[in-house]
Design a protein around this motif. Structure first.
Motif, short mmCIF file in Angstrom:
data_model
loop_
_atom_site.label_atom_id
_atom_site.label_comp_id
_atom_site.label_asym_id
_atom_site.label_seq_id
_atom_site.Cartn_x
_atom_site.Cartn_y
_atom_site.Cartn_z
N ILE A 112 38.95 62.90 -37.20
CA ILE A 112 38.96 62.65 -35.77
C ILE A 112 37.84 63.44 -35.10
O ILE A 112 37.35 64.42 -35.66
N PHE A 113 37.46 63.00 -33.90
CA PHE A 113 36.44 63.71 -33.14
C PHE A 113 37.13 64.70 -32.19
O PHE A 113 37.94 64.29 -31.36
N PRO A 114 36.80 65.99 -32.28
CA PRO A 114 37.36 66.94 -31.33
C PRO A 114 36.52 66.98 -30.06
O PRO A 114 35.46 66.36 -29.98
N SER A 115 37.02 67.70 -29.04
CA SER A 115 36.19 68.03 -27.88
C SER A 115 35.27 69.17 -28.30
O SER A 115 35.73 70.17 -28.85
N VAL A 116 33.97 69.02 -28.02
CA VAL A 116 32.98 69.93 -28.58
C VAL A 116 32.34 70.79 -27.50
O VAL A 116 31.99 70.30 -26.42
N ILE A 117 32.21 72.09 -27.78
CA ILE A 117 31.39 72.99 -26.98
C ILE A 117 30.14 73.25 -27.80
O ILE A 117 30.18 73.93 -28.82
N ASP A 118 29.04 72.66 -27.37
CA ASP A 118 27.79 72.70 -28.15
C ASP A 118 26.87 73.79 -27.61
O ASP A 118 26.30 73.67 -26.54
N ARG A 119 26.77 74.87 -28.37
CA ARG A 119 25.84 75.96 -28.07
C ARG A 119 24.96 76.16 -29.31
O ARG A 119 24.80 77.27 -29.79
N SER A 120 24.46 75.07 -29.84
CA SER A 120 23.76 75.08 -31.13
C SER A 120 22.84 76.30 -31.25
O SER A 120 22.09 76.63 -30.32
N PRO A 121 22.95 76.98 -32.42
CA PRO A 121 23.73 76.63 -33.60
C PRO A 121 25.20 77.01 -33.54
O PRO A 121 25.92 76.85 -34.53
N VAL A 122 25.66 77.53 -32.43
CA VAL A 122 27.09 77.84 -32.28
C VAL A 122 27.81 76.58 -31.82
O VAL A 122 27.44 75.97 -30.81
N ILE A 123 28.83 76.17 -32.56
CA ILE A 123 29.61 74.99 -32.22
C ILE A 123 31.09 75.38 -32.22
O ILE A 123 31.58 75.98 -33.18
N ALA A 124 31.78 75.05 -31.15
CA ALA A 124 33.24 75.25 -31.09
C ALA A 124 33.86 73.90 -30.82
O ALA A 124 33.30 73.06 -30.10
N ALA A 125 35.03 73.66 -31.41
CA ALA A 125 35.68 72.36 -31.26
C ALA A 125 37.17 72.55 -31.00
O ALA A 125 37.79 73.46 -31.55
N VAL A 126 37.72 71.68 -30.17
CA VAL A 126 39.14 71.73 -29.83
C VAL A 126 39.74 70.35 -30.06
O VAL A 126 39.16 69.33 -29.67
N SER A 127 40.90 70.31 -30.70
CA SER A 127 41.56 69.04 -30.95
C SER A 127 43.06 69.17 -30.78
O SER A 127 43.64 70.22 -31.04
N THR A 128 43.68 68.09 -30.32
CA THR A 128 45.14 68.01 -30.28
C THR A 128 45.64 67.03 -31.33
O THR A 128 46.75 66.53 -31.24
N GLY A 129 44.78 66.75 -32.32
CA GLY A 129 45.16 65.81 -33.36
C GLY A 129 45.33 64.40 -32.84
O GLY A 129 46.06 63.59 -33.44
N ARG A 137 40.19 68.06 -23.67
CA ARG A 137 39.05 68.25 -22.78
C ARG A 137 39.31 69.39 -21.80
O ARG A 137 38.40 70.15 -21.46
N GLN A 138 40.54 69.51 -21.33
CA GLN A 138 40.88 70.61 -20.42
C GLN A 138 40.72 71.96 -21.12
O GLN A 138 40.19 72.92 -20.55
N LEU A 139 41.18 72.04 -22.37
CA LEU A 139 41.03 73.29 -23.13
C LEU A 139 39.56 73.59 -23.38
O LEU A 139 39.14 74.74 -23.32
N ARG A 140 38.77 72.54 -23.64
CA ARG A 140 37.34 72.75 -23.84
C ARG A 140 36.72 73.31 -22.57
O ARG A 140 35.88 74.21 -22.62
N LEU A 146 34.11 80.96 -21.49
CA LEU A 146 34.03 82.10 -22.40
C LEU A 146 32.83 82.02 -23.34
O LEU A 146 32.47 83.00 -23.99
N ILE A 147 32.20 80.85 -23.42
CA ILE A 147 31.08 80.65 -24.34
C ILE A 147 29.89 80.13 -23.53
O ILE A 147 29.67 78.92 -23.46
N PRO A 148 29.15 81.01 -22.89
CA PRO A 148 28.02 80.56 -22.07
C PRO A 148 26.93 79.91 -22.91
O PRO A 148 26.87 80.09 -24.13
N SER A 149 26.07 79.16 -22.26
CA SER A 149 25.02 78.44 -22.97
C SER A 149 24.09 79.37 -23.74
O SER A 149 23.49 78.98 -24.73
#
Length: 473
Positions: A112-129, A137-140, A146-149
């Motif tokens: 599945i595709f999670p909601s992504v916080i893209d700070r390449s090369p730092v990537i964080a992803a959130v999913s509710t399955g 998306r709200q959690l993202r 907390l994860i600035p650009s």
């Protein structure tokens, strides 16, 4: 755990996307950003995918899906509005052992595709399955604070120094402590602020000195806004939560102060009329002294530090002493209070300019350019004007402003205790006295105040026990 979190390496890998609509276009964008070579199978393409195809970002094969479309593919996405086609794609992909995602049908998905916080090369992803994409998306959105650009810039910088740091600190524990200090210290802050050359020099210096602690700390001059914690910037929240010491003034509301680290030292340096907890020169020196102890110092100021906040004087002292600092703007009281009271500071039918002035009395007088303040089609906002209200009213009228010019007082603007009182320039002194208006209060003068009734949108919540929006934080 229904799905195993994982990251696919798709650079130059062939990927199949079945579908040509808006949803398919969003998936194509993600695959292209990850470096995939995307083939889109669809009878027709929507405008977004058509633009991507014309730009050479994806390859379009007109027609309907056939199993042979899977030949050589490493990953498949089915995003059509036909459930039968989506199922056929999923079954064919699974038969070949190819990871497949079917949009809006997690039962058919092997990933599945999670909601992504893209700070390449730092990537964080959130999913509710797949249970609630909106919640993901709200959690993202919360994680975005907390994860600035700048984390992407920081990660690329740290990658360049992995080898020299490993050579300098062969012990794994010592190396970990070094990196922790770098990531939480001035090198990271310089990277977040976009000062990459300075960040690189600082990191090189830290490695050469072979020490895990700075001799001198730094100062964060942060605008806390007019009172509502939701109006803080992402950077402000991050710095508030990592500072070792908090130096705050009278206009910082309690909920905002509570967002700082609970174990941080706190110094109250608020100012009231004829009662300055710490003189300005003392505040400047306090910031210097704390930073020279190697501490990260948060100078938290109500509103914006550069609009009647004397922030310029503070960083001038820091610069003279060679202390690292950065400034984080805040929403100034004029913008926040005007917005929350339904009074636009400019409006093409009423005001084409706006002036911010201080209403603070000095020796009982206000040395202002009164003729300029009574110009037509203009809004005037007075900060700190309660004590001088009789003088303000009298001088504006004496210099030609109509006594009937609309005016408003916004007390504790943007907070649950907000109170807005409207009247005229002539009635302001009486309004302050009869309503027992208290600081912090902003005064808005101009024809735009007439819009208050029509545009009043903010209804302060009932005061909750234990929640204090006080001018004495």
């Amino acid at each position: 755990m229904e799905f195993l979190p994982a990251f696919f390496q798709l650079k130059d890998q062939p990927c199949l996307l079945v579908g040509g609509g808006t949803v398919a276009a969003r998936k194509a964008t993600l695959l292209v950003r990850a470096g995939g070579r995307v083939t889109v199978v669809a009878p027709e393409l929507g405008p977004d995918l058509r633009r991507q195809a014309e730009a050479g970002e994806v390859t379009h094969r007109p027609g309907t899906f056939v199993p042979e479309d899977l030949d050589g593919m490493q990953l498949v996405v089915a995003a059509t509005d036909d459930a039968a086609v989506n199922r056929a794609v999923a079954e064919a992909a699974r038969a070949r052992g190819i990871p497949v995602n079917v949009v809006d049908d997690r039962r058919l998905c092997s990933f599945i595709f999670p909601s992504v916080i893209d700070r390449s090369p730092v990537i964080a992803a959130v999913s509710t399955g797949g249970a609630s994409p909106v919640l993901a998306r709200q959690l993202r959105t919360r994680l975005e604070t907390l994860i600035p650009s700048g984390y992407g810039r920081l990660a690329r910088l740290l990658e360049d120094f992995r080898k020299p740091v490993r050579e300098r600190f062969p012990d794994a524990t010592e190396r970990r402590r070094f990196w922790e200090e770098i990531i939480e210290g001035p090198v990271a802050e310089l990277a977040f602020a976009g000062q990459m050359d300075e960040a690189r020099r600082e990191l090189e210096d830290r490695i050469a000195r072979d020490q895990s602690r700075r001799d001198v700390g730094e100062v964060y001059l942060v605008g806390a806004g007019p009172g509502d914690p939701d109006l803080l910037t992402f950077r402000a929240v991050r710095l508030m939560q990592q500072a070792d010491v908090v130096v705050y003034d009278r206009l910082v509301s309690r909920p905002i102060l509570d967002m700082t680290r609970r174990d941080a030292e706190r110094y109250y340096v608020g100012k009231q009329k004829d009662n300055h907890a710490v003189p300005q020169e003392g505040i400047n020196q306090l910031l210097v002294d704390l930073a020279k102890q190697g501490k990260r110092v948060l100078r938290l100021k109500g509103g914006d530090p550069f609009i009647f906040g004397r922030g310029g004087e503070e960083i001038e002292t820091l610069a003279q002493e060679g202390i690292h600092f950065q400034v984080v703007p805040g929403i100034t009281a004029a913008a926040g209070c005007a917005s929350y009271s339904g009074i636009p500071l400019t409006h093409r039918d009423y005001a084409q300019s706006c002036v911010f002035v201080t209403g603070h009395l000095k020796h009982g007088e206000l040395d202002l350019n009164w003729p300029a303040l009574v110009a037509p089609n203009q809004t005037v906002v007075f900060y700190m004007g309660l004590t001088g209200m009789p003088v303000i009213s009298e001088r504006l009228i004496a210099h030609g402003m109509s006594p009937d010019t609309p005016a408003a007082l916004v007390e504790q603007g943007t907070t649950p205790n907000q109170r807005v009182l409207t009247g005229t320039v002539a009635s302001l002194p009486k309004l302050v006295e009869e309503a027992q208006v208290r600081a912090p209060t902003l005064t808005i003068v101009g024809e735009v105040v007439r819009l208050r009734k029509k545009l009043d949108w903010y209804q302060p919540e009932e005061h909750r026990p234990g929640t204090v929006f006080s001018s004495h934080a």
